[in-house]
Design a protein around this motif. Structure first.
Motif, PDB file in Angstrom:
ATOM      1  N   ASN A   4       0.779  -1.232   0.000  1.00  0.00           N
ATOM      2  CA  ASN A   4       0.000   0.000   0.000  1.00  0.00           C
ATOM      3  C   ASN A   4       0.816   1.291   0.000  1.00  0.00           C
ATOM      4  O   ASN A   4       0.245   2.367  -0.171  1.00  0.00           O
ATOM      5  N   TYR A   5       2.128   1.217   0.235  1.00  0.00           N
ATOM      6  CA  TYR A   5       2.911   2.440   0.443  1.00  0.00           C
ATOM      7  C   TYR A   5       2.893   3.357  -0.782  1.00  0.00           C
ATOM      8  O   TYR A   5       2.692   4.572  -0.669  1.00  0.00           O
ATOM      9  N   ILE A   6       3.113   2.808  -1.967  1.00  0.00           N
ATOM     10  CA  ILE A   6       3.210   3.637  -3.169  1.00  0.00           C
ATOM     11  C   ILE A   6       1.898   4.374  -3.428  1.00  0.00           C
ATOM     12  O   ILE A   6       1.882   5.583  -3.700  1.00  0.00           O
ATOM     13  N   VAL A   7       0.764   3.656  -3.327  1.00  0.00           N
ATOM     14  CA  VAL A   7      -0.536   4.289  -3.545  1.00  0.00           C
ATOM     15  C   VAL A   7      -0.787   5.357  -2.474  1.00  0.00           C
ATOM     16  O   VAL A   7      -1.252   6.465  -2.767  1.00  0.00           O
ATOM     17  N   THR A   8      -0.474   5.030  -1.227  1.00  0.00           N
ATOM     18  CA  THR A   8      -0.676   5.984  -0.126  1.00  0.00           C
ATOM     19  C   THR A   8       0.161   7.232  -0.350  1.00  0.00           C
ATOM     20  O   THR A   8      -0.318   8.360  -0.180  1.00  0.00           O
ATOM     21  N   LYS A   9       1.420   7.051  -0.715  1.00  0.00           N
ATOM     22  CA  LYS A   9       2.343   8.172  -0.911  1.00  0.00           C
ATOM     23  C   LYS A   9       1.871   9.106  -2.030  1.00  0.00           C
ATOM     24  O   LYS A   9       2.054  10.328  -1.954  1.00  0.00           O
ATOM     25  N   SER A  10       1.263   8.540  -3.047  1.00  0.00           N
ATOM     26  CA  SER A  10       0.885   9.346  -4.210  1.00  0.00           C
ATOM     27  C   SER A  10      -0.498   9.981  -4.096  1.00  0.00           C
ATOM     28  O   SER A  10      -0.810  10.913  -4.836  1.00  0.00           O
ATOM     29  N   SER A  11      -1.322   9.486  -3.164  1.00  0.00           N
ATOM     30  CA  SER A  11      -2.707   9.951  -3.168  1.00  0.00           C
ATOM     31  C   SER A  11      -3.244  10.425  -1.829  1.00  0.00           C
ATOM     32  O   SER A  11      -4.351  10.970  -1.774  1.00  0.00           O
ATOM     33  N   GLN A  12      -2.491  10.232  -0.735  1.00  0.00           N
ATOM     34  CA  GLN A  12      -3.028  10.568   0.583  1.00  0.00           C
ATOM     35  C   GLN A  12      -2.128  11.549   1.309  1.00  0.00           C
ATOM     36  O   GLN A  12      -0.911  11.590   1.069  1.00  0.00           O
ATOM     37  N   PRO A  13      -2.703  12.352   2.224  1.00  0.00           N
ATOM     38  CA  PRO A  13      -1.885  13.321   2.982  1.00  0.00           C
ATOM     39  C   PRO A  13      -0.912  12.611   3.906  1.00  0.00           C
ATOM     40  O   PRO A  13      -1.165  11.501   4.378  1.00  0.00           O
ATOM     41  N   PHE A  14       0.193  13.266   4.172  1.00  0.00           N
ATOM     42  CA  PHE A  14       1.240  12.685   5.013  1.00  0.00           C
ATOM     43  C   PHE A  14       0.832  12.679   6.486  1.00  0.00           C
ATOM     44  O   PHE A  14       0.980  11.679   7.180  1.00  0.00           O
ATOM     45  N   LYS A  15       0.286  13.790   6.934  1.00  0.00           N
ATOM     46  CA  LYS A  15      -0.004  13.938   8.366  1.00  0.00           C
ATOM     47  C   LYS A  15      -1.171  13.061   8.791  1.00  0.00           C
ATOM     48  O   LYS A  15      -2.208  13.010   8.143  1.00  0.00           O
ATOM     49  N   GLY A  16      -1.011  12.341   9.899  1.00  0.00           N
ATOM     50  CA  GLY A  16      -2.071  11.540  10.490  1.00  0.00           C
ATOM     51  C   GLY A  16      -2.413  10.286   9.721  1.00  0.00           C
ATOM     52  O   GLY A  16      -3.440   9.652   9.992  1.00  0.00           O
ATOM     53  N   ASN A  17      -1.554   9.859   8.807  1.00  0.00           N
ATOM     54  CA  ASN A  17      -1.857   8.690   7.980  1.00  0.00           C
ATOM     55  C   ASN A  17      -1.517   7.404   8.707  1.00  0.00           C
ATOM     56  O   ASN A  17      -0.509   7.328   9.414  1.00  0.00           O
ATOM     57  N   ARG A  18      -2.340   6.381   8.534  1.00  0.00           N
ATOM     58  CA  ARG A  18      -2.089   5.088   9.190  1.00  0.00           C
ATOM     59  C   ARG A  18      -0.749   4.494   8.777  1.00  0.00           C
ATOM     60  O   ARG A  18      -0.091   3.821   9.571  1.00  0.00           O
ATOM     61  N   MET A  19      -0.323   4.724   7.531  1.00  0.00           N
ATOM     62  CA  MET A  19       0.956   4.179   7.081  1.00  0.00           C
ATOM     63  C   MET A  19       2.098   4.675   7.962  1.00  0.00           C
ATOM     64  O   MET A  19       3.012   3.931   8.300  1.00  0.00           O
ATOM     65  N   GLY A  20       2.015   5.945   8.344  1.00  0.00           N
ATOM     66  CA  GLY A  20       3.022   6.480   9.258  1.00  0.00           C
ATOM     67  C   GLY A  20       2.977   5.784  10.603  1.00  0.00           C
ATOM     68  O   GLY A  20       4.016   5.509  11.212  1.00  0.00           O
ATOM     69  N   GLY A  21       1.757   5.476  11.088  1.00  0.00           N
ATOM     70  CA  GLY A  21       1.623   4.765  12.363  1.00  0.00           C
ATOM     71  C   GLY A  21       2.226   3.374  12.307  1.00  0.00           C
ATOM     72  O   GLY A  21       2.827   2.902  13.281  1.00  0.00           O
ATOM     73  N   ILE A  22       2.079   2.695  11.185  1.00  0.00           N
ATOM     74  CA  ILE A  22       2.661   1.352  11.036  1.00  0.00           C
ATOM     75  C   ILE A  22       4.174   1.422  11.122  1.00  0.00           C
ATOM     76  O   ILE A  22       4.812   0.635  11.841  1.00  0.00           O
ATOM     77  N   LEU A  23       4.764   2.375  10.387  1.00  0.00           N
ATOM     78  CA  LEU A  23       6.229   2.446  10.310  1.00  0.00           C
ATOM     79  C   LEU A  23       6.846   3.038  11.567  1.00  0.00           C
ATOM     80  O   LEU A  23       7.913   2.613  12.010  1.00  0.00           O
ATOM     81  N   ARG A  24       6.169   4.019  12.169  1.00  0.00           N
ATOM     82  CA  ARG A  24       6.769   4.673  13.334  1.00  0.00           C
ATOM     83  C   ARG A  24       6.465   3.957  14.644  1.00  0.00           C
ATOM     84  O   ARG A  24       7.252   4.041  15.586  1.00  0.00           O
ATOM     85  N   ASN A  25       5.321   3.269  14.701  1.00  0.00           N
ATOM     86  CA  ASN A  25       4.888   2.700  15.976  1.00  0.00           C
ATOM     87  C   ASN A  25       4.695   1.185  15.946  1.00  0.00           C
ATOM     88  O   ASN A  25       5.305   0.468  16.739  1.00  0.00           O
ATOM     89  N   GLU A  26       3.852   0.693  15.049  1.00  0.00           N
ATOM     90  CA  GLU A  26       3.460  -0.713  15.111  1.00  0.00           C
ATOM     91  C   GLU A  26       4.634  -1.663  14.835  1.00  0.00           C
ATOM     92  O   GLU A  26       4.830  -2.644  15.564  1.00  0.00           O
ATOM     93  N   ILE A  27       5.411  -1.414  13.782  1.00  0.00           N
ATOM     94  CA  ILE A  27       6.554  -2.287  13.502  1.00  0.00           C
ATOM     95  C   ILE A  27       7.616  -2.163  14.602  1.00  0.00           C
ATOM     96  O   ILE A  27       8.089  -3.188  15.126  1.00  0.00           O
ATOM     97  N   PRO A  28       8.042  -0.932  15.004  1.00  0.00           N
ATOM     98  CA  PRO A  28       8.995  -0.837  16.116  1.00  0.00           C
ATOM     99  C   PRO A  28       8.499  -1.501  17.401  1.00  0.00           C
ATOM    100  O   PRO A  28       9.269  -2.159  18.097  1.00  0.00           O
ATOM    101  N   ASN A  29       7.203  -1.355  17.721  1.00  0.00           N
ATOM    102  CA  ASN A  29       6.673  -1.982  18.934  1.00  0.00           C
ATOM    103  C   ASN A  29       6.720  -3.495  18.845  1.00  0.00           C
ATOM    104  O   ASN A  29       7.014  -4.183  19.836  1.00  0.00           O
ATOM    105  N   ALA A  30       6.430  -4.051  17.654  1.00  0.00           N
ATOM    106  CA  ALA A  30       6.492  -5.507  17.476  1.00  0.00           C
ATOM    107  C   ALA A  30       7.915  -6.011  17.657  1.00  0.00           C
ATOM    108  O   ALA A  30       8.152  -7.051  18.286  1.00  0.00           O
ATOM    109  N   ILE A  31       8.888  -5.277  17.128  1.00  0.00           N
ATOM    110  CA  ILE A  31      10.294  -5.669  17.266  1.00  0.00           C
ATOM    111  C   ILE A  31      10.748  -5.528  18.715  1.00  0.00           C
ATOM    112  O   ILE A  31      11.480  -6.373  19.239  1.00  0.00           O
TER     113      ILE A  31
END
Length: 575
Positions: free
Chosen positions: A13-40
């Motif tokens: 989903n990253y490419i579609v999100t990057k090209s069509s959705q706002p950066f701020k408050g996006n779930r993709m940012g939450g996955i990369l900044r929080n969910e993946i680091p928390n899982a690790i």
């Protein structure tokens, strides 16, 4: 969500999100900044000496999102040093787990060509020293960023349609962590090489250590609210001065003693000291000492305790001022508070200004006490009763501490057969502060920006009760530590800090106090559209809305403070 599934969601989903959705408050940012680091961070081999951080850009979408694992002894920022990093290729068809290098500072200092040359030289040097253990070292890596490609030391490739199971992902990361530790040990000088490898791998798993502390306290027959120990730990990690407040008999002093015991600091071994504050304390004589009529210096109880702590810097020491507001805190403790604020880093050790003035010491005692300072293994805890028999705190004191309130009383009791839990002996790295200023927080920009955004909204409505840089910084430290260790949700951690660092400052009888409390409630409830009539009784409406509040504990306290204002014409956090 499993780590495999999180990686797949980014790649799908990253490419579609990057090209069509706002950066701020996006779930993709939450996955990369929080969910993946928390899982690790939950993996048992990722202890407190590791920083796990993900990013998809700063303000705008990055071409290459990443998740890095850094050992604090090597680097705390992805701008420099050697660290492990997951790199998604720009076309999202490949995911690489690599031992790699930060390039930003090299590029800024030397320019692109020389920076790449130096990175390739470092990579070759490390490969020559270490056993690759089956990891790839060739140049067949295609990410879409030359710095990431040339800085690569070891790597493995996962194809988009063939991301392995969580067990394999965990095993691969564990293997690369061991190679990373081999690298760290190889860089140490001959004196440090005597440290055994198992000492490096036995880093703190903060969640496990806190669970053991909870179990120890429970085995001693004491129960405290959920997340209280996490909050207690984060508060001491943020600043070595903590206030426990509440009505008499709620276990404040016992909590301080049991927490210390759980990590190996007891009155018997001299690393825990409880000092009852006397109502007649009007200066620092009892704590620091005094010079008698013959000019001879007599050390105070804190002075001797500080000296003992300095002799044993690897172990935490706890100094508890019991019922500290029976006397005016500013009268007897202001000198110590000022010294705490003088802390700075010298060769990675936190030191302060000298504790004692030269004029206080005689010539004989100067050699013994003249150079003592507050070391980074000394922690101050004050217990206070919230009633009309005690003195209030000034902003100078409140600015310098987290205030944890223990006022909820549940008189029910159930006899339980609880398994005996032994205390552990933890060294000072468990509690030692990593941050003294926001400058130390490089690499945590996203968390700092998010926190300050909320604090600015709050500060704008506080008027006379506005806070300064010290409070801002310490709230940021608390939130960052919580994020690193994954102890609470962001909102729960922010709720604690509003309750502990901001609300204790508010008191008074003017109508502006009620207006401030109402505006604070709107922010803390998460409902800025709330309509309150300033001239009517609004506290009951506040209580009705607490259940769905964003910052529930802060809302509850604000509602109680508002009720007291409506009933008495005066309000305060403390009664």
């Amino acid at each position: 969500m499993p780590l495999k599934q999180l990686f797949e969601e980014v790649m799908n989903n990253y490419i579609v999100t990057k090209s069509s959705q706002p950066f701020k408050g996006n779930r993709m940012g939450g996955i990369l900044r929080n969910e993946i680091p928390n899982a690790i961070q939950k993996f048992s081999f990722i202890g407190g000496d590791f920083i796990v951080k993900g990013s998809c850009g700063q303000g705008n979408w990055a071409e290459i999102p990443w998740v890095a694992i850094m050992h604090k002894s090597v680097t705390k920022t992805t701008m420099e040093g050697v660290y492990i990093v997951y790199l998604f290729s720009s076309d999202m068809k490949r995911l690489y787990i690599t031992l790699n290098q930060g390039c930003t500072k090299l590029k800024d200092e030397y320019g692109k060509a020389t920076a790449i040359e130096k990175m390739m030289s470092v990579a070759t040097s490390i490969r020559d020293k270490l056993n690759p253990k089956g990891w790839k070292t060739d140049d067949n890596i295609s990410i879409g960023n030359e710095f990431y490609e040339k800085g690569m030391i070891f790597y493995k490739l996962y194809e988009k349609d063939n991301i392995p199971s969580d067990e394999v992902l965990k095993s691969d990361l564990n293997d690369l962590i061991n190679i990373y530790i081999d690298y760290i040990l190889s860089t140490r000088n001959s004196k440090e090489e005597s440290i055994q490898k198992e000492d490096m791998t036995n880093t703190f798993n903060i969640k496990e250590e806190i669970t053991n502390i909870k179990n120890y306290i429970r085995s001693r027959g004491f129960l405290y609210d959920d997340n209280l120990i996490e909050n207690y730990y984060l508060s001491l990690k943020t600043k070595p001065f903590l206030i426990l407040a509440g009505i008499s008999g709620t276990g404040k002093s016992k909590l301080a003693r049991l927490f210390a015991e759980a990590i190996g600091a007891t009155a018997e071994n001299g690393r825990f000291k409880l000092v009852p504050v006397r109502p007649d304390w009007s200066d620092s004589t009892d704590l620091l000492g005094y010079k008698d009529l013959n000019g001879r210096f007599h050390p105070g109880v804190l002075t001797t305790f500080v000296k003992d702590a300095m002799k044993n810097p690897q172990k935490p020491y706890f100094f508890v001022l019991d019922e500290m507001n029976l006397a005016r805190v500013e009268y007897y403790f202001s000198d110590v508070l000022s010294i705490i604020e003088s802390r700075n880093k010298v060769n990675k050790t936190i030191v302060s200004d000298r504790l004692l003035n030269r004029e206080l010491l005689d010539s004989a005692s100067f050699s013994e006490y003249g150079d003592i300072y507050i070391p980074d293994n000394l922690y101050f805890i004050g217990t206070v009763n919230m009633d009309e028999t005690t003195f209030p705190f000034s902003k100078k004191v409140l600015d310098r501490a987290n205030v944890i309130e223990l006022s909820d009383v549940y008189l029910d009791y159930a006899f339980e057969d609880v398994e005996e839990v032994s205390p552990k002996t933890l060294n000072n790295n468990f509690l030692r502060s990593d941050f003294l200023t926001l400058k130390d927080c490089a690499g945590y920009d996203d968390i700092v920006d998010k926190t300050i955004f909320i604090l600015k909204d709050i500060n704008n409505i506080l008027g006379y009760y506005r806070f300064g840089y010290r409070v801002r910084d310490e709230i940021c430290f608390y939130i960052i530590y919580n994020s690193i260790y994954g102890l609470m949700d962001f909102d729960d951690a922010m709720d604690n800090e509003i309750l502990q660092k901001i609300l204790p400052r508010i008191n008074g009888s003017s109508i502006s106090i009620k207006k401030i409390l109402i505006e604070l409630f709107k922010i803390c409830s998460g409902n800025l559209e709330n309509r309150f009539d300033y001239d009517s009784d609004v506290s009951e409406k506040m209580f009705e809305e607490i259940v769905n509040a964003k910052y529930r504990k802060s809302c509850e306290k604000i509602a109680f403070m508002t009720r007291r204002y409506e009933e008495d014409g005066f309000t305060s956090y403390w009664l």
